[in-house]
Design a protein around this motif. Structure first.
Motif, PDB file in Angstrom:
ATOM      1  N   ALA A  90       3.244   2.900  -8.503  1.00  0.00           N
ATOM      2  CA  ALA A  90       4.584   2.874  -9.086  1.00  0.00           C
ATOM      3  C   ALA A  90       4.561   3.343 -10.548  1.00  0.00           C
ATOM      4  O   ALA A  90       5.454   4.086 -10.985  1.00  0.00           O
ATOM      5  CB  ALA A  90       5.168   1.466  -8.992  1.00  0.00           C
TER       6      ALA A  90
ATOM      7  N   ALA B 162      -0.348  -0.943  -5.410  1.00  0.00           N
ATOM      8  CA  ALA B 162       1.060  -0.579  -5.348  1.00  0.00           C
ATOM      9  C   ALA B 162       1.669  -0.452  -6.735  1.00  0.00           C
ATOM     10  O   ALA B 162       2.450   0.473  -7.010  1.00  0.00           O
ATOM     11  CB  ALA B 162       1.826  -1.621  -4.525  1.00  0.00           C
ATOM     12  N   VAL B 163       1.310  -1.363  -7.643  1.00  0.00           N
ATOM     13  CA  VAL B 163       1.818  -1.283  -9.007  1.00  0.00           C
ATOM     14  C   VAL B 163       1.302  -0.017  -9.689  1.00  0.00           C
ATOM     15  O   VAL B 163       2.037   0.670 -10.415  1.00  0.00           O
ATOM     16  CB  VAL B 163       1.412  -2.542  -9.799  1.00  0.00           C
ATOM     17  CG1 VAL B 163       1.782  -2.395 -11.273  1.00  0.00           C
ATOM     18  CG2 VAL B 163       2.080  -3.769  -9.212  1.00  0.00           C
TER      19      VAL B 163
ATOM     20  N   GLY C  52       4.205   7.046 -10.567  1.00  0.00           N
ATOM     21  CA  GLY C  52       5.460   7.683 -10.193  1.00  0.00           C
ATOM     22  C   GLY C  52       6.461   7.685 -11.339  1.00  0.00           C
ATOM     23  O   GLY C  52       7.120   8.702 -11.596  1.00  0.00           O
ATOM     24  N   LEU C  53       6.561   6.549 -12.036  1.00  0.00           N
ATOM     25  CA  LEU C  53       7.473   6.481 -13.181  1.00  0.00           C
ATOM     26  C   LEU C  53       7.004   7.411 -14.297  1.00  0.00           C
ATOM     27  O   LEU C  53       7.822   8.083 -14.944  1.00  0.00           O
ATOM     28  CB  LEU C  53       7.543   5.040 -13.683  1.00  0.00           C
ATOM     29  CG  LEU C  53       8.451   4.779 -14.879  1.00  0.00           C
ATOM     30  CD1 LEU C  53       9.890   5.139 -14.548  1.00  0.00           C
ATOM     31  CD2 LEU C  53       8.340   3.319 -15.319  1.00  0.00           C
TER      32      LEU C  53
END
Length: 254
Positions: free
Chosen positions: A14, A10-11, A17-18
């Protein structure tokens, strides 16, 4: 096991995505070279024209890092064992291990190249200098932290110093030794990359390619090479952590 996988995954999603948000939304197209999109970086590392060069250079950097780590392991464990035999020996030698750790490596690298040339030997020596201290300190801590009752039991049976070292102190020091080895494995990769930046003769490692891409302003290739170097560091950290778990995980509370 599922929780241990889902959290890092999940990290990672993320972060991607960032990263994409910065590349495509925040930065204008003419400045996108500052943070190239993840897709361009992955393509450069896997299918781009420089991909083969990157993987070959990564292999050479891996060899340098592993050879340096092996030498640091032998020297570090031997150094710690010698210091553990008497307090006066530890007081005489351990300050120099601390000095070795505190010397800025970037100041030492040019001197190493001046003494030993700018090839494979100097790169390995830089890895040894960076990776040595965690092995020395953690192994010495493990040798010194043997249970007092166990020491008394060996003394009661009048065992020799060699038997006590082989059957009591070294097995008790294995958790600390592998903890230091895991740290030093990552540091050895750092040393190999740093050596590449300074020693640009012979076959190039991943650090030389990173410097080349920086000079050419090829940002996607630069990010790809840096990612591969980071992946190498993470891989050796995980591998030696797994080896340590297999060796001492069944009986050590740590």
């Amino acid at each position: 096991m599922l929780g241990r996988v889902l959290g890092p995954a999940a990290v990672f999603v993320a972060v991607l995505g960032l990263w994409s948000l910065v590349s495509y939304v925040i930065l204008p197209e003419q400045r996108r070279f500052l943070v190239p999109p993840p897709g361009d970086v992955f393509a450069a590392a896997l299918t781009g024209p420089e991909a083969a060069h990157m993987w070959s250079a990564l292999g050479r950097t891996t060899v340098v890092a592993l050879v340096g780590l092996a030498i640091a392991f032998v020297v570090g464990v031997g150094w710690a064992v010698v210091m553990s035999q008497a307090r006066w020996i530890e007081n005489s030698l351990f300050p120099y291990a601390v000095v070795l750790q505190c010397i800025p490596i970037l100041a030492v690298v040019p001197v190493v190249g001046f003494w030993f040339g700018f090839g494979f030997v100097s790169r390995v020596l830089v890895c040894v200098l960076i990776a040595l201290f965690p092995i020395v300190s953690n192994t010495l801590f493990g040798l010194r932290s043997v249970d007092v009752g166990h020491r008394d039991l060996f003394a009661l049976h009048c065992t020799s110093r060699w038997v006590r070292l082989r059957k009591l102190e070294i097995p008790s020091a294995l958790p600390g030794l592998f903890a230091g080895l895991r740290i030093s494995a990552g540091l050895s990769v750092v040393g190999a990359v740093v050596g590449d930046f300074f020693y640009k003769q012979n076959s190039p490692g991943i650090g030389i390619l990173m410097d080349t891409y920086r000079a050419r302003r090829e940002s996607a290739e630069l990010f790809a090479a840096a990612s591969l170097a980071s992946l190498l560091g993470v891989s050796v950290f995980v591998v030696f952590g797994w080896i340590g778990q297999r060796v001492v995980g069944r009986w050590s509370r740590a």
